[in-house]
Design an enzyme around this catalytic site. Structure first.
Site, PDB file in Angstrom:
ATOM      1  N   ASN A  77     -10.878  -8.392 -43.157  1.00 59.19           N
ATOM      2  CA  ASN A  77     -10.806  -9.825 -42.872  1.00 59.19           C
ATOM      3  C   ASN A  77     -12.082 -10.480 -43.389  1.00 59.19           C
ATOM      4  O   ASN A  77     -13.128 -10.382 -42.769  1.00 59.19           O
ATOM      5  CB  ASN A  77     -10.662 -10.013 -41.345  1.00 59.19           C
ATOM      6  CG  ASN A  77     -10.629 -11.479 -40.949  1.00 59.19           C
ATOM      7  OD1 ASN A  77     -10.510 -12.357 -41.804  1.00 59.19           O
ATOM      8  ND2 ASN A  77     -10.726 -11.735 -39.646  1.00 59.19           N
TER       9      ASN A  77
ATOM     10  N   LYS B  11     -12.722 -13.531 -43.577  1.00 55.79           N
ATOM     11  CA  LYS B  11     -12.982 -14.819 -42.911  1.00 55.79           C
ATOM     12  C   LYS B  11     -13.276 -15.893 -43.975  1.00 55.79           C
ATOM     13  O   LYS B  11     -12.644 -15.866 -45.020  1.00 55.79           O
ATOM     14  CB  LYS B  11     -14.111 -14.668 -41.884  1.00 55.79           C
ATOM     15  CG  LYS B  11     -13.832 -13.485 -40.941  1.00 55.79           C
ATOM     16  CD  LYS B  11     -14.689 -13.458 -39.724  1.00 55.79           C
ATOM     17  CE  LYS B  11     -14.316 -12.230 -38.897  1.00 55.79           C
ATOM     18  NZ  LYS B  11     -14.991 -12.204 -37.618  1.00 55.79           N
TER      19      LYS B  11
ATOM     20  N   HIS C  65      -6.107 -14.623 -34.374  1.00 57.02           N
ATOM     21  CA  HIS C  65      -7.502 -14.156 -34.312  1.00 57.02           C
ATOM     22  C   HIS C  65      -8.258 -14.997 -33.284  1.00 57.02           C
ATOM     23  O   HIS C  65      -8.002 -16.193 -33.151  1.00 57.02           O
ATOM     24  CB  HIS C  65      -8.142 -14.277 -35.697  1.00 57.02           C
ATOM     25  CG  HIS C  65      -9.455 -13.581 -35.785  1.00 57.02           C
ATOM     26  ND1 HIS C  65     -10.610 -14.131 -35.273  1.00 57.02           N
ATOM     27  CD2 HIS C  65      -9.802 -12.376 -36.286  1.00 57.02           C
ATOM     28  CE1 HIS C  65     -11.609 -13.276 -35.469  1.00 57.02           C
ATOM     29  NE2 HIS C  65     -11.146 -12.198 -36.078  1.00 57.02           N
TER      30      HIS C  65
ATOM     31  N   GLU D  86     -11.015 -16.336 -33.351  1.00 58.94           N
ATOM     32  CA  GLU D  86     -11.644 -17.537 -33.920  1.00 58.94           C
ATOM     33  C   GLU D  86     -10.624 -18.667 -34.073  1.00 58.94           C
ATOM     34  O   GLU D  86     -10.955 -19.841 -33.937  1.00 58.94           O
ATOM     35  CB  GLU D  86     -12.314 -17.190 -35.264  1.00 58.94           C
ATOM     36  CG  GLU D  86     -13.567 -16.339 -35.048  1.00 58.94           C
ATOM     37  CD  GLU D  86     -13.866 -15.365 -36.177  1.00 58.94           C
ATOM     38  OE1 GLU D  86     -13.328 -15.517 -37.285  1.00 58.94           O
ATOM     39  OE2 GLU D  86     -14.660 -14.425 -35.936  1.00 58.94           O
TER      40      GLU D  86
ATOM     41  N   GLU E 109      -8.982  -6.632 -30.376  1.00 59.30           N
ATOM     42  CA  GLU E 109     -10.335  -7.056 -30.735  1.00 59.30           C
ATOM     43  C   GLU E 109     -10.992  -7.721 -29.523  1.00 59.30           C
ATOM     44  O   GLU E 109     -10.805  -8.926 -29.296  1.00 59.30           O
ATOM     45  CB  GLU E 109     -10.290  -8.078 -31.882  1.00 59.30           C
ATOM     46  CG  GLU E 109      -9.687  -7.565 -33.157  1.00 59.30           C
ATOM     47  CD  GLU E 109     -10.195  -8.350 -34.364  1.00 59.30           C
ATOM     48  OE1 GLU E 109     -10.826  -7.750 -35.220  1.00 59.30           O
ATOM     49  OE2 GLU E 109      -9.980  -9.570 -34.413  1.00 59.30           O
TER      50      GLU E 109
ATOM     51  N   GLY F  73     -18.289  -9.350 -34.474  1.00 58.25           N
ATOM     52  CA  GLY F  73     -19.494  -9.838 -35.145  1.00 58.25           C
ATOM     53  C   GLY F  73     -20.775  -9.698 -34.334  1.00 58.25           C
ATOM     54  O   GLY F  73     -21.796 -10.279 -34.686  1.00 58.25           O
TER      55      GLY F  73
ATOM     56  N   SER G 166     -16.973  -5.167 -34.819  1.00 60.64           N
ATOM     57  CA  SER G 166     -18.186  -4.440 -35.211  1.00 60.64           C
ATOM     58  C   SER G 166     -17.912  -3.004 -35.684  1.00 60.64           C
ATOM     59  O   SER G 166     -18.662  -2.083 -35.361  1.00 60.64           O
ATOM     60  CB  SER G 166     -19.213  -4.454 -34.068  1.00 60.64           C
ATOM     61  OG  SER G 166     -19.600  -5.787 -33.789  1.00 60.64           O
TER      62      SER G 166
HETATM   63  P1  PGA Z   1     -16.380  -7.833 -37.298  1.00 63.91           P
HETATM   64  O1  PGA Z   1     -15.093  -8.801 -37.271  1.00 63.91           O
HETATM   65  O2  PGA Z   1     -15.942  -6.538 -37.924  1.00 63.91           O
HETATM   66  O3  PGA Z   1     -17.384  -8.568 -38.156  1.00 63.91           O
HETATM   67  O4  PGA Z   1     -16.820  -7.669 -35.897  1.00 63.91           O
HETATM   68  C1  PGA Z   1     -13.845  -8.306 -36.938  1.00 63.91           C
HETATM   69  C2  PGA Z   1     -12.842  -9.439 -36.901  1.00 63.91           C
HETATM   70  O5  PGA Z   1     -13.191 -10.540 -36.472  1.00 63.91           O
HETATM   71  O6  PGA Z   1     -11.685  -9.264 -37.285  1.00 63.91           O
END
Ligand code: PGA
Length: 244
Positions: free
Chosen positions: A9, A11, A88, A90, A158, A164, A201
């Site tokens: 992803n 983003k 997601h 976000e 997640e 993140g 992460s």
């Molecule tokens: P990350 O993001 O690996 O940077 O924690 C995962 C995601 O948001 O899908």
């Protein structure tokens, strides 16, 4: 054993077309032991000939018409997209997506022939009632989805606090949550065919543990997927598990 699904992803990265091309080039390998899906921003979906599958990070819950700024799942399918990430955290946080809206997107995506990756996960303040949170997210967003269609869906667990943040979910907790998700799904479906992924992460040190020890069927990777070397290392480590 079914191949693990490894989803990148990107983003809202990178900022230039040139950098996106470099990223694509850096990972453009044939992966025999894993299905790798790259989900770049919409505008880069057409930019490269790739050896892996492509996915979008969102889609409209409508098919076509007067919906300015939206991208139809049918348009995504038409340009060769196979997957779409939906729900997601976000999107939930910054764009107010509810389980009901996510459910409509899932159904429209399925109708267009895409495979949805439904993201679920608890926020830090919900840590003490994970089961209720996940149950609600799953049941409300999959309402009206048939068994046949459910088999095309992957569920990405997640935990919001792990995204993140550099603090990934402890393996034992990921393992028990995978079982919990499987149990919730089995109240609705014959759940064996639905893949459960972990995201939050993930890096080359912890990636294979989620598959080997926590029993996940794949991974959803944000930050580490923007570094070709690290991303390839993750795929290599997971492929090793499937060579035994
Ligand atoms: P990350 O993001 O690996 O940077 O924690 C995962 C995601 O948001 O899908």
């Amino acid at each position: 054993m079914r191949k693990p699904l490894i989803v990148a992803n990107w983003k809202m990265n990178p900022l230039t077309f040139k950098k996106a091309e470099e990223l694509f080039k850096g990972i453009n390998k044939e992966f025999k032991k894993a299905e790798v899906v790259i989900c770049p921003p919409f505008i880069y979906l057409l930019s490269s000939k790739t050896k892996f599958s492509l996915g979008a990070q969102n889609c409209s819950c409508e098919k076509e018409g007067a919906f300015s700024g939206e991208i139809s799942p049918y348009q995504l399918k038409n340009i060769g997209c196979k997957y779409v990430i939906l729900g997601h955290s976000e999107r939930r946080k910054y764009f107010n997506e509810t389980n009901e809206i996510i459910g409509r997107k899932i159904k429209k995506g399925l109708e267009a022939g895409l495979k949805p990756i439904l993201c679920i996960g608890e926020a830090l303040k919900e840590k003490n009632h994970i089961a209720d949170v996940l149950k609600k997210q799953i049941k409300q967003s999959l309402k009206g989805v048939s068994q046949k269609d459910a088999e095309k869906i992957s569920i990405a667990y997640e935990p919001v606090w792990a995204i993140g943040s550099g603090s990934s979910c402890p393996i034992e907790q990921a393992k028990s949550t995978a079982l919990l998700i499987r149990k919730i799904l089995s109240e609705l479906y014959n759940a064996r065919k639905i893949r459960i992924l972990y995201g939050g992460s993930v890096n080359s040190k912890n990636a294979s543990l989620y598959i080997e020890k926590a029993g996940m069927d794949g991974l959803l990777i944000g930050g580490a997927s923007l570094n070709p070397k690290e991303f390839l290392k993750i795929i290599k480590n997971i492929s090793k598990l499937y060579s035994l």
